[in-house]
Design a protein around this motif. Sequence first.
Motif, PDB file in Angstrom:
ATOM      1  N   GLY A  11      -8.476 -19.302  -8.179  1.00 49.36           N
ATOM      2  CA  GLY A  11      -7.959 -20.223  -8.708  1.00 49.36           C
ATOM      3  C   GLY A  11      -6.463 -21.184  -7.169  1.00 49.36           C
ATOM      4  N   TYR A  12      -7.534 -21.363  -6.453  1.00 49.97           N
ATOM      5  CA  TYR A  12      -6.742 -21.885  -4.894  1.00 49.97           C
ATOM      6  C   TYR A  12      -6.729 -23.303  -5.597  1.00 49.97           C
ATOM      7  CZ  TYR A  12      -7.513 -18.042  -1.969  1.00 49.97           C
ATOM      8  OH  TYR A  12      -7.693 -17.084  -1.745  1.00 49.97           O
ATOM      9  N   LYS A  13      -6.006 -24.439  -5.234  1.00 47.08           N
ATOM     10  CA  LYS A  13      -5.601 -25.437  -5.090  1.00 47.08           C
ATOM     11  C   LYS A  13      -6.504 -25.794  -4.883  1.00 47.08           C
ATOM     12  CE  LYS A  13      -2.406 -24.495  -7.350  1.00 47.08           C
ATOM     13  NZ  LYS A  13      -1.647 -24.263  -8.598  1.00 47.08           N
ATOM     14  N   GLY A  14      -7.246 -25.919  -3.115  1.00 47.22           N
ATOM     15  CA  GLY A  14      -8.119 -27.042  -2.645  1.00 47.22           C
ATOM     16  C   GLY A  14      -8.241 -26.203  -1.371  1.00 47.22           C
ATOM     17  N   ILE A  15      -8.641 -26.566  -0.338  1.00 46.83           N
ATOM     18  CA  ILE A  15      -8.852 -26.689   1.105  1.00 46.83           C
ATOM     19  C   ILE A  15      -8.415 -27.289   1.889  1.00 46.83           C
ATOM     20  CG2 ILE A  15     -11.229 -26.736   2.877  1.00 46.83           C
ATOM     21  CD1 ILE A  15     -11.979 -24.829   0.357  1.00 46.83           C
ATOM     22  N   ALA A  28     -10.091 -34.923  -5.902  1.00 45.89           N
ATOM     23  CA  ALA A  28     -10.896 -34.199  -5.372  1.00 45.89           C
ATOM     24  C   ALA A  28     -12.370 -34.831  -6.540  1.00 45.89           C
ATOM     25  CB  ALA A  28     -11.065 -33.078  -6.772  1.00 45.89           C
ATOM     26  N   ALA A  29     -13.228 -34.701  -5.303  1.00 44.58           N
ATOM     27  CA  ALA A  29     -14.985 -35.764  -5.928  1.00 44.58           C
ATOM     28  C   ALA A  29     -15.364 -34.590  -7.027  1.00 44.58           C
ATOM     29  CB  ALA A  29     -15.121 -35.485  -4.648  1.00 44.58           C
ATOM     30  N   GLU A  30     -16.343 -34.879  -7.997  1.00 43.33           N
ATOM     31  CA  GLU A  30     -16.935 -34.362  -8.504  1.00 43.33           C
ATOM     32  C   GLU A  30     -17.427 -33.298  -8.192  1.00 43.33           C
ATOM     33  OE1 GLU A  30     -19.803 -34.197 -12.563  1.00 43.33           O
ATOM     34  OE2 GLU A  30     -20.090 -36.432 -10.911  1.00 43.33           O
ATOM     35  N   GLY A  31     -17.205 -31.689  -8.895  1.00 41.96           N
ATOM     36  CA  GLY A  31     -17.731 -30.680  -8.390  1.00 41.96           C
ATOM     37  C   GLY A  31     -17.041 -30.423  -6.737  1.00 41.96           C
ATOM     38  N   PHE A  32     -15.740 -30.391  -6.728  1.00 43.55           N
ATOM     39  CA  PHE A  32     -15.394 -30.207  -6.169  1.00 43.55           C
ATOM     40  C   PHE A  32     -13.942 -30.347  -5.737  1.00 43.55           C
ATOM     41  CE2 PHE A  32     -18.915 -32.136  -4.395  1.00 43.55           C
ATOM     42  CZ  PHE A  32     -19.447 -31.379  -2.785  1.00 43.55           C
ATOM     43  N   LEU A  33     -12.731 -29.009  -4.948  1.00 45.96           N
ATOM     44  CA  LEU A  33     -11.546 -29.242  -4.930  1.00 45.96           C
ATOM     45  C   LEU A  33     -11.373 -30.029  -4.234  1.00 45.96           C
ATOM     46  CD1 LEU A  33     -10.933 -25.319  -4.735  1.00 45.96           C
ATOM     47  CD2 LEU A  33     -10.337 -26.575  -7.141  1.00 45.96           C
ATOM     48  N   CYS A  74     -18.339 -27.458   1.549  1.00 46.16           N
ATOM     49  CA  CYS A  74     -19.382 -27.018   0.914  1.00 46.16           C
ATOM     50  C   CYS A  74     -19.754 -26.474  -0.533  1.00 46.16           C
ATOM     51  CB  CYS A  74     -19.198 -25.793   1.691  1.00 46.16           C
ATOM     52  SG  CYS A  74     -20.640 -23.903   0.975  1.00 46.16           S
ATOM     53  N   GLN A  75     -19.835 -27.123  -1.786  1.00 49.56           N
ATOM     54  CA  GLN A  75     -19.821 -27.202  -2.989  1.00 49.56           C
ATOM     55  C   GLN A  75     -19.262 -25.753  -2.861  1.00 49.56           C
ATOM     56  OE1 GLN A  75     -21.359 -29.027  -6.851  1.00 49.56           O
ATOM     57  NE2 GLN A  75     -22.018 -29.516  -5.185  1.00 49.56           N
ATOM     58  N   ARG A  76     -19.944 -24.834  -2.966  1.00 54.04           N
ATOM     59  CA  ARG A  76     -19.986 -22.989  -3.176  1.00 54.04           C
ATOM     60  C   ARG A  76     -18.924 -22.386  -3.159  1.00 54.04           C
ATOM     61  NH1 ARG A  76     -23.913 -18.268  -0.285  1.00 54.04           N
ATOM     62  NH2 ARG A  76     -22.767 -19.359   1.203  1.00 54.04           N
ATOM     63  N   LEU A  77     -18.429 -22.807  -1.523  1.00 56.36           N
ATOM     64  CA  LEU A  77     -16.959 -22.769  -1.352  1.00 56.36           C
ATOM     65  C   LEU A  77     -15.551 -23.395  -2.266  1.00 56.36           C
ATOM     66  CD1 LEU A  77     -14.701 -21.319   0.011  1.00 56.36           C
ATOM     67  CD2 LEU A  77     -14.838 -23.754   1.218  1.00 56.36           C
ATOM     68  N   HIS A  78     -16.376 -24.403  -2.832  1.00 61.15           N
ATOM     69  CA  HIS A  78     -15.243 -25.043  -4.000  1.00 61.15           C
ATOM     70  C   HIS A  78     -14.838 -24.401  -4.797  1.00 61.15           C
ATOM     71  CE1 HIS A  78     -13.734 -28.744  -1.351  1.00 61.15           C
ATOM     72  NE2 HIS A  78     -15.234 -28.340  -0.885  1.00 61.15           N
ATOM     73  N   SER A  79     -16.568 -23.947  -5.165  1.00 59.70           N
ATOM     74  CA  SER A  79     -16.871 -23.175  -6.793  1.00 59.70           C
ATOM     75  C   SER A  79     -15.628 -21.638  -7.130  1.00 59.70           C
ATOM     76  CB  SER A  79     -18.136 -23.260  -6.788  1.00 59.70           C
ATOM     77  OG  SER A  79     -18.498 -24.357  -6.814  1.00 59.70           O
ATOM     78  N   TYR A  80     -15.658 -21.510  -5.584  1.00 56.83           N
ATOM     79  CA  TYR A  80     -15.347 -19.876  -5.411  1.00 56.83           C
ATOM     80  C   TYR A  80     -13.458 -20.198  -5.662  1.00 56.83           C
ATOM     81  CZ  TYR A  80     -14.871 -14.256  -4.421  1.00 56.83           C
ATOM     82  OH  TYR A  80     -14.532 -13.162  -4.635  1.00 56.83           O
ATOM     83  N   ALA A  81     -13.265 -20.756  -4.691  1.00 53.30           N
ATOM     84  CA  ALA A  81     -12.058 -20.903  -4.744  1.00 53.30           C
ATOM     85  C   ALA A  81     -11.414 -21.683  -5.806  1.00 53.30           C
ATOM     86  CB  ALA A  81     -11.929 -22.124  -3.514  1.00 53.30           C
ATOM     87  N   ARG A  82     -12.290 -22.145  -6.471  1.00 49.09           N
ATOM     88  CA  ARG A  82     -11.729 -22.809  -8.069  1.00 49.09           C
ATOM     89  C   ARG A  82     -11.819 -21.092  -8.932  1.00 49.09           C
ATOM     90  NH1 ARG A  82     -15.517 -25.380  -9.115  1.00 49.09           N
ATOM     91  NH2 ARG A  82     -14.159 -27.735  -8.183  1.00 49.09           N
TER      92      ARG A  82
END
Length: 400
Positions: free
Chosen positions: A237-241, A101-106, A226-234
């Motif tokens: 409790g999601y593992k990733g996209i 995962a890149a910084e700020g992302f899942l 989309c970093q915003r999507l990743h933030s809400y998914a995190r």
Amino acid sequence: MMNRGLRPRVSRARQRALQKKRLILGGGALAAALVIALVILLIPKGGGPDPVVEAVAQLTPEPVAEATVEAVPVTPEPTPVPTPEPTPEPLSARAMTRPAAAEGFLPVFDKADTEEKIIAITVDDCFQAENLKQIVDAALAVNGRLTIFPIGKNAVKPEVKEILKYAWENGMELENHTMNHSGLFDVSNEELANQIYMQQMALDYVLDLEYQPHFIRPRGGDARKCQRLHSYARQLGYKGIAHWTVDGKSDNKTLAKKLKPGAIYLFHTTDTDREKLVQFIPWVVSKGYQLVTLNEMFDYPENETSALTVPVEEHQVPPLEPYEMVYVPLKKTTFCWEAYLVQQALLDLGYSLGDGITAPTGMFGPDSEKAVMAYQRDHGLEETGVADAELVRTLLEGTV
């Protein structure tokens, strides 16, 4: 080990006890010697008793008992025992194939880097219930498992609901494909939360359980960066996209040529995809491959479940929590909320995003590149058309 050529060290407490003993013994001996000397000097030469001597004799002290000095135990300072660092559980071979995962992302899961003969077939949308049933049965016939991404509004339809529950009860995995097939990159924060959380509630309704998906797949995979999507998914409790390696739009010959370990295939429940899959699934297994879910491919536990203690209709959608944005470059064909914000900043500064475009779209395309090049030219920057991280920071923080 103690050096035998040296005297052992005596603690300070032990030294004080020994000194006390010597003082007591020395004082008693001195007193006895003085009494004896007085007696000798005062005895008359005539040999008769002398009242003075008798009086002095009565003053002779009782023998001083030798003081018993108990040994003072020396308690050594306890040697601190370092707390061992917890030994992490060794990762399994499958877990080691998880993408970084890149910084700020899942992580974005598009394949597993493995030589194990496993593939994951994912099925999206679920508009056609009967086709879904046939696809599920084709997988079950070869002891295979699928990962299904239903649109929320489809999942709650009675005929689809029945098939999804049947699939899950037979080992299939259900994941999130938004409530209304949203791309997620160009909607408000509130709509983003509604699209993701309400689809999750749809799965709760299907299974009559609290169900925790592990993967989100936005429409077309567009918002996967989309970093915003990743933030809400995190936050949820999601593992990733979830993305894919091979698009099922290819014909069967092309699909067969692209077969390789760790591949993730994208299909839908259309008539065309159903016809492909009822042939492709048994052929894959005949080649020695196993059909696994995304959780199995990357060695995650099954999606967690618990009793549905709050009725689905009473659940409150959790709002997007504040998150720290990591500024990343925006290039052509990037779909994300950050592109939406950069476009808005460029419009506010008077730059055009194309003929007739008066509002941001969230899709960073050729017109956005031209707007960035114009901005770079006006500010003495190299005209690349790429909004690098520093330019994104400048535009979004308003430090123009």
